[in-house]
Structures are given as structure tokens and as C-alpha cells.
Design a protein around this motif. Sequence first.
Motif, PDB file in Angstrom:
ATOM      1  N   GLY A 244       0.785  -1.226   0.000  1.00  0.00           N
ATOM      2  CA  GLY A 244       0.000   0.000   0.000  1.00  0.00           C
ATOM      3  C   GLY A 244       0.815   1.273   0.000  1.00  0.00           C
ATOM      4  O   GLY A 244       0.272   2.370  -0.204  1.00  0.00           O
ATOM      5  N   SER A 245       2.115   1.186   0.242  1.00  0.00           N
ATOM      6  CA  SER A 245       2.959   2.375   0.226  1.00  0.00           C
ATOM      7  C   SER A 245       3.190   2.846  -1.209  1.00  0.00           C
ATOM      8  O   SER A 245       3.040   2.082  -2.165  1.00  0.00           O
ATOM      9  CB  SER A 245       4.293   2.091   0.912  1.00  0.00           C
ATOM     10  OG  SER A 245       5.030   1.096   0.202  1.00  0.00           O
ATOM     11  N   ARG A 246       3.544   4.127  -1.335  1.00  0.00           N
ATOM     12  CA  ARG A 246       3.780   4.730  -2.658  1.00  0.00           C
ATOM     13  C   ARG A 246       5.248   5.080  -2.807  1.00  0.00           C
ATOM     14  O   ARG A 246       5.903   5.509  -1.864  1.00  0.00           O
ATOM     15  CB  ARG A 246       2.920   5.981  -2.848  1.00  0.00           C
ATOM     16  CG  ARG A 246       1.438   5.701  -2.810  1.00  0.00           C
ATOM     17  CD  ARG A 246       0.629   6.970  -2.737  1.00  0.00           C
ATOM     18  NE  ARG A 246       0.317   7.498  -4.063  1.00  0.00           N
ATOM     19  CZ  ARG A 246       0.664   8.686  -4.503  1.00  0.00           C
ATOM     20  NH1 ARG A 246       1.401   9.493  -3.762  1.00  0.00           N
ATOM     21  NH2 ARG A 246       0.299   9.102  -5.704  1.00  0.00           N
ATOM     22  N   LEU A 247       5.757   4.884  -4.015  1.00  0.00           N
ATOM     23  CA  LEU A 247       7.149   5.180  -4.326  1.00  0.00           C
ATOM     24  C   LEU A 247       7.206   5.958  -5.631  1.00  0.00           C
ATOM     25  O   LEU A 247       6.549   5.588  -6.607  1.00  0.00           O
ATOM     26  CB  LEU A 247       7.956   3.877  -4.463  1.00  0.00           C
ATOM     27  CG  LEU A 247       9.421   4.022  -4.890  1.00  0.00           C
ATOM     28  CD1 LEU A 247      10.231   4.705  -3.803  1.00  0.00           C
ATOM     29  CD2 LEU A 247      10.010   2.654  -5.228  1.00  0.00           C
ATOM     30  N   THR A 248       7.980   7.035  -5.669  1.00  0.00           N
ATOM     31  CA  THR A 248       8.139   7.824  -6.889  1.00  0.00           C
ATOM     32  C   THR A 248       9.497   7.525  -7.506  1.00  0.00           C
ATOM     33  O   THR A 248      10.529   7.635  -6.840  1.00  0.00           O
ATOM     34  CB  THR A 248       8.027   9.330  -6.587  1.00  0.00           C
ATOM     35  OG1 THR A 248       6.724   9.599  -6.049  1.00  0.00           O
ATOM     36  CG2 THR A 248       8.206  10.143  -7.856  1.00  0.00           C
ATOM     37  N   LEU A 249       9.483   7.133  -8.779  1.00  0.00           N
ATOM     38  CA  LEU A 249      10.701   6.764  -9.505  1.00  0.00           C
ATOM     39  C   LEU A 249      10.912   7.723 -10.666  1.00  0.00           C
ATOM     40  O   LEU A 249       9.977   8.023 -11.415  1.00  0.00           O
ATOM     41  CB  LEU A 249      10.594   5.329 -10.030  1.00  0.00           C
ATOM     42  CG  LEU A 249      10.396   4.237  -8.970  1.00  0.00           C
ATOM     43  CD1 LEU A 249       9.954   2.946  -9.634  1.00  0.00           C
ATOM     44  CD2 LEU A 249      11.691   4.031  -8.203  1.00  0.00           C
ATOM     45  N   THR A 250      12.149   8.174 -10.832  1.00  0.00           N
ATOM     46  CA  THR A 250      12.463   9.079 -11.942  1.00  0.00           C
ATOM     47  C   THR A 250      13.003   8.357 -13.153  1.00  0.00           C
ATOM     48  O   THR A 250      13.001   8.899 -14.260  1.00  0.00           O
ATOM     49  CB  THR A 250      13.480  10.144 -11.499  1.00  0.00           C
ATOM     50  OG1 THR A 250      14.671   9.507 -11.044  1.00  0.00           O
ATOM     51  CG2 THR A 250      12.896  11.003 -10.384  1.00  0.00           C
ATOM     52  N   ALA A 251      13.484   7.115 -12.980  1.00  0.00           N
ATOM     53  CA  ALA A 251      14.030   6.345 -14.091  1.00  0.00           C
ATOM     54  C   ALA A 251      14.014   4.874 -13.721  1.00  0.00           C
ATOM     55  O   ALA A 251      13.904   4.511 -12.540  1.00  0.00           O
ATOM     56  CB  ALA A 251      15.453   6.809 -14.427  1.00  0.00           C
ATOM     57  N   GLY A 252      14.152   4.034 -14.722  1.00  0.00           N
ATOM     58  CA  GLY A 252      14.213   2.606 -14.456  1.00  0.00           C
ATOM     59  C   GLY A 252      13.830   1.800 -15.681  1.00  0.00           C
ATOM     60  O   GLY A 252      13.331   2.336 -16.677  1.00  0.00           O
ATOM     61  N   GLU A 253      14.068   0.502 -15.610  1.00  0.00           N
ATOM     62  CA  GLU A 253      13.719  -0.425 -16.682  1.00  0.00           C
ATOM     63  C   GLU A 253      12.447  -1.160 -16.270  1.00  0.00           C
ATOM     64  O   GLU A 253      12.434  -1.890 -15.260  1.00  0.00           O
ATOM     65  CB  GLU A 253      14.861  -1.411 -16.925  1.00  0.00           C
ATOM     66  CG  GLU A 253      14.614  -2.349 -18.089  1.00  0.00           C
ATOM     67  CD  GLU A 253      14.643  -1.668 -19.447  1.00  0.00           C
ATOM     68  OE1 GLU A 253      14.175  -2.291 -20.413  1.00  0.00           O
ATOM     69  OE2 GLU A 253      15.130  -0.534 -19.531  1.00  0.00           O
TER      70      GLU A 253
END
Length: 258
Positions: A244-253
Motif C-alpha cells: 500500500g505504500s507509494r514510491l516515486t521513480l524518476t528512471a528505471g527499466e
Amino acid sequence: MATQRAPMVLKGPTGGLIGRNIVYYPRLTSTMEMGKRLAKEDMGEGTVIIAGEQTEGRVRLGRTWVSPPEGSISLSIILRPSMARLPQLNMVASLATLRSITRVTGLKPMIKWPNDILINGKKVSGILIENAFEGGDLKAAVVGIGINVSFDPASFPEIARIATSLSMEACTDVSAREVTTSLLKELDKLYADLRRTGTVYDAWLPFVETLGKWVTVRSGDSIEEGRAEAIDVDGSLVLRRPDGSRLTLTAGEVTLHV
């Protein structure tokens, strides 16, 4: 054997900023490396570097982009956006690529976050953006775009399973020149929109097929899994983890789960 031949300076098709100057190399190691070099030499904004054959093309995460001498498009564009506009260059490049493919072929590609162009789940285009800074100030952004036009990815075992080409998907010959001309026109229009309004987010977002899907995202040594809940205006992916937690990603595959 040398991987760079003398360039030809061509007249661009747009009449606007992007493509005003086109530098064409019959054979070049990397349009990105040449773009960064020319940017440091203060080559004008909107200059396009095109390679007839690119021998050491790159995409994100340091991977090699396969670009045979016939059947593919390899180009880079020198841009000088403000820092406020920089995060959306990725949207400009991917949306312009998508629109040009649709305009020329009638195909309906989609975008896999952050900027892969897919047709029927297979990659047909890759985009790479690298920035040059001087004294802490942005000197230039070099936008590289590769498109598989007519070669058969099955001839290249390293990409055979994941890649496709426009001609294979359209079941007819597709002109690389026509796609390139359309691409430069779309880039010029969208970049002008970005500079004028500050955003192309609303036009770009509906074509991102990653949104709403369960995904695995690899970023360096980190692997995260969850639902792609949202994409911010700066292009960051908001992931809802299983807990249920949120994570913000700026880049990735990203790997999409069907």
C-alpha cells in the motif's frame, strides 16, 4: 576501420527550429557523442545529426542500440531548453516519434515508461537524452532517437525476442526518409508547444500504456514491484507497492505484467 566519414550539411524539412541545420554522416560511431561534441562547440539549437550507419549507438542504462546500415533511423538533436522545460523533453521526443510512426504507417504504437515506443508489445524505437552542463548551468540537451524501420530483428539474436520494425508491423515497405521528415516536423511542433506553454504532458499521457498496470521496475541494483498508479508532470512514475505504500521513480527499466 574508421567509423566516421566526412559529413554533409543538408537543408531541413521543417522551416522551423528543429532541422534548420542537418549534419549527415554516412558512417558514424554515435550520433549522441557527435551531438555532445557539437553542442560544446556552440552548434545552433535545433541542429540534427543523422548517421547513415551508426556503429556504437547507445540507449538508456548503457545498453547498445542495434542500428544496421540500412533499415533504421539514427539521429540526435541539439536543444537548449530552460531547466524548467528539461523534464518534459522526454515527452516531446516520445510523442513526436509515436505521432510520426502513426502518420506514415497508420500503426498505433504506445509508450512504455519512460520512453520506449512499442508496437504489439515489441520495441520499435528507443530514446536517450543526455545533458551537458557548464559551470552548473545547462549548456545543451542532446536527444537521441533510434527507430527500426525495415530490417528484420530476427537477424540479431540479442533483440529478436523483444524488437520489431515498422515494415514488419505494417506488412509493407516503409520509407526511412518519410519517417525522418515526419519526425522532425513533429519534434519542431511539440518543442515549440513546450517552449510556449511549458507542458506537453496532457497530449503525451494518454499514450503511456504503463499506466494502471502491474509492473516490475529495475533501477540500478534496486527492484520494485507494484501498480503504476500515476505519472507526474515531470515524468516520474508513482508506484503503489503491494503493502500500500507509494514510491516515486524518476528512471528505471520496466517490465509489464500481463
